[in-house]
Motif scaffolding. Structure first.
Motif, mmCIF file in Angstrom:
data_model
loop_
_atom_site.group_PDB
_atom_site.id
_atom_site.type_symbol
_atom_site.label_atom_id
_atom_site.label_comp_id
_atom_site.label_asym_id
_atom_site.label_seq_id
_atom_site.Cartn_x
_atom_site.Cartn_y
_atom_site.Cartn_z
ATOM 1 N N LEU A 2 0.811 -1.222 0.000
ATOM 2 C CA LEU A 2 0.000 0.000 0.000
ATOM 3 C C LEU A 2 0.849 1.279 0.000
ATOM 4 O O LEU A 2 0.377 2.335 -0.420
ATOM 5 N N LEU A 3 2.093 1.172 0.449
ATOM 6 C CA LEU A 3 2.983 2.345 0.379
ATOM 7 C C LEU A 3 3.192 2.756 -1.082
ATOM 8 O O LEU A 3 3.117 3.944 -1.415
ATOM 9 N N ASP A 4 3.437 1.784 -1.930
ATOM 10 C CA ASP A 4 3.643 2.086 -3.353
ATOM 11 C C ASP A 4 2.389 2.710 -3.958
ATOM 12 O O ASP A 4 2.477 3.651 -4.748
ATOM 13 N N GLU A 15 5.605 9.421 3.269
ATOM 14 C CA GLU A 15 6.976 9.532 2.762
ATOM 15 C C GLU A 15 7.625 8.190 2.462
ATOM 16 O O GLU A 15 8.200 7.985 1.405
ATOM 17 N N GLY A 16 7.582 7.294 3.439
ATOM 18 C CA GLY A 16 8.235 6.010 3.242
ATOM 19 C C GLY A 16 9.745 6.136 3.231
ATOM 20 O O GLY A 16 10.426 5.592 2.366
ATOM 21 N N ALA A 17 10.283 6.851 4.230
ATOM 22 C CA ALA A 17 11.714 7.162 4.259
ATOM 23 C C ALA A 17 12.616 5.930 4.294
ATOM 24 O O ALA A 17 13.726 5.956 3.774
ATOM 25 N N CYS A 18 12.168 4.850 4.890
ATOM 26 C CA CYS A 18 13.030 3.660 5.000
ATOM 27 C C CYS A 18 12.850 2.713 3.828
ATOM 28 O O CYS A 18 13.428 1.624 3.808
ATOM 29 N N GLY A 19 12.022 3.110 2.875
ATOM 30 C CA GLY A 19 11.826 2.274 1.697
ATOM 31 C C GLY A 19 10.965 1.056 1.967
ATOM 32 O O GLY A 19 11.066 0.052 1.265
ATOM 33 N N GLY A 20 10.140 1.115 2.993
ATOM 34 C CA GLY A 20 9.201 0.022 3.249
ATOM 35 C C GLY A 20 9.789 -1.121 4.037
ATOM 36 O O GLY A 20 9.368 -2.268 3.880
ATOM 37 N N THR A 21 10.763 -0.836 4.902
ATOM 38 C CA THR A 21 11.401 -1.906 5.673
ATOM 39 C C THR A 21 11.020 -1.867 7.158
ATOM 40 O O THR A 21 11.705 -2.458 7.989
ATOM 41 N N LEU A 22 9.953 -1.170 7.487
ATOM 42 C CA LEU A 22 9.485 -1.035 8.874
ATOM 43 C C LEU A 22 10.565 -0.482 9.798
ATOM 44 O O LEU A 22 10.717 -0.939 10.935
ATOM 45 N N ALA A 23 11.319 0.484 9.297
ATOM 46 C CA ALA A 23 12.386 1.072 10.107
ATOM 47 C C ALA A 23 12.169 2.567 10.336
ATOM 48 O O ALA A 23 13.046 3.232 10.877
ATOM 49 N N CYS A 24 11.035 3.081 9.922
ATOM 50 C CA CYS A 24 10.712 4.483 10.212
ATOM 51 C C CYS A 24 9.225 4.489 10.543
ATOM 52 O O CYS A 24 8.658 3.449 10.773
ATOM 53 N N SER A 25 8.610 5.625 10.593
ATOM 54 C CA SER A 25 7.147 5.595 10.721
ATOM 55 C C SER A 25 6.549 6.647 9.797
ATOM 56 O O SER A 25 5.440 7.114 10.032
ATOM 57 N N THR A 26 7.284 6.959 8.736
ATOM 58 C CA THR A 26 6.828 8.030 7.848
ATOM 59 C C THR A 26 5.812 7.558 6.809
ATOM 60 O O THR A 26 5.411 8.337 5.954
ATOM 61 N N CYS A 27 5.407 6.303 6.901
ATOM 62 C CA CYS A 27 4.328 5.835 6.025
ATOM 63 C C CYS A 27 3.048 5.666 6.840
ATOM 64 O O CYS A 27 2.114 5.001 6.406
ATOM 65 N N HIS A 28 3.012 6.302 8.017
ATOM 66 C CA HIS A 28 1.842 6.235 8.890
ATOM 67 C C HIS A 28 0.617 6.812 8.183
ATOM 68 O O HIS A 28 0.662 7.923 7.675
ATOM 69 N N ARG A 63 -2.097 2.657 10.716
ATOM 70 C CA ARG A 63 -1.230 1.575 10.236
ATOM 71 C C ARG A 63 -0.017 2.190 9.553
ATOM 72 O O ARG A 63 -0.034 3.343 9.129
ATOM 73 N N LEU A 64 1.041 1.387 9.490
ATOM 74 C CA LEU A 64 2.171 1.735 8.632
ATOM 75 C C LEU A 64 1.891 1.035 7.310
ATOM 76 O O LEU A 64 1.898 -0.198 7.239
ATOM 77 N N VAL A 65 1.622 1.818 6.274
ATOM 78 C CA VAL A 65 1.063 1.211 5.067
ATOM 79 C C VAL A 65 2.052 0.360 4.285
ATOM 80 O O VAL A 65 1.645 -0.440 3.456
ATOM 81 N N CYS A 66 3.356 0.496 4.583
ATOM 82 C CA CYS A 66 4.295 -0.377 3.865
ATOM 83 C C CYS A 66 4.145 -1.829 4.315
ATOM 84 O O CYS A 66 4.628 -2.739 3.650
ATOM 85 N N ALA A 67 3.453 -2.044 5.455
ATOM 86 C CA ALA A 67 3.260 -3.407 5.958
ATOM 87 C C ALA A 67 1.970 -4.030 5.438
ATOM 88 O O ALA A 67 1.647 -5.161 5.783
HETATM 89 FE FE1 FES Z 1 9.332 3.116 6.809
HETATM 90 FE FE2 FES Z 1 6.911 2.082 6.319
HETATM 91 S S1 FES Z 1 8.211 3.162 4.986
HETATM 92 S S2 FES Z 1 8.043 2.014 8.121
#
Ligand code: FES
Length: 69
Positions: A2-4, A15-28, A63-67
């Motif tokens: 869903l981030l994409d 934003e998705g700063a970590c590229g979808g690796t669950l290492a930030c929270s900018t895809c909140h 949710r963090l949408v990259c997940a």
């Molecule tokens: Fe970093 Fe989702 S993009 S946690």
């Protein structure tokens, strides 16, 4: 995931700063309650929960949408 989709749709603030690796929270993202239930988004795994706790303005329908596949 869903981030994409959100980035392709130019949704503001995703934003998705970590590229979808669950290492930030900018895809909140905060979902409407009916969408949260309709899409079955209640099941959140531990890794996402740990990172979600750091998100600004956390809600019951966050949710963090990259997940989300
Ligand atoms: Fe970093 Fe989702 S993009 S946690």
């Amino acid at each position: 995931n869903l981030l994409d989709v959100a980035k392709d749709a130019d949704i503001d603030g995703v934003e998705g700063a970590c590229g979808g690796t669950l290492a930030c929270s900018t895809c909140h993202c905060i979902f409407q309650e009916e969408d949260f239930e309709r899409l079955g988004l209640e099941d959140i795994d531990e890794d996402e929960l740990d990172m979600l706790d750091l998100a600004f303005g956390l809600t019951d329908t966050s949710r963090l949408v990259c997940a989300i596949e």
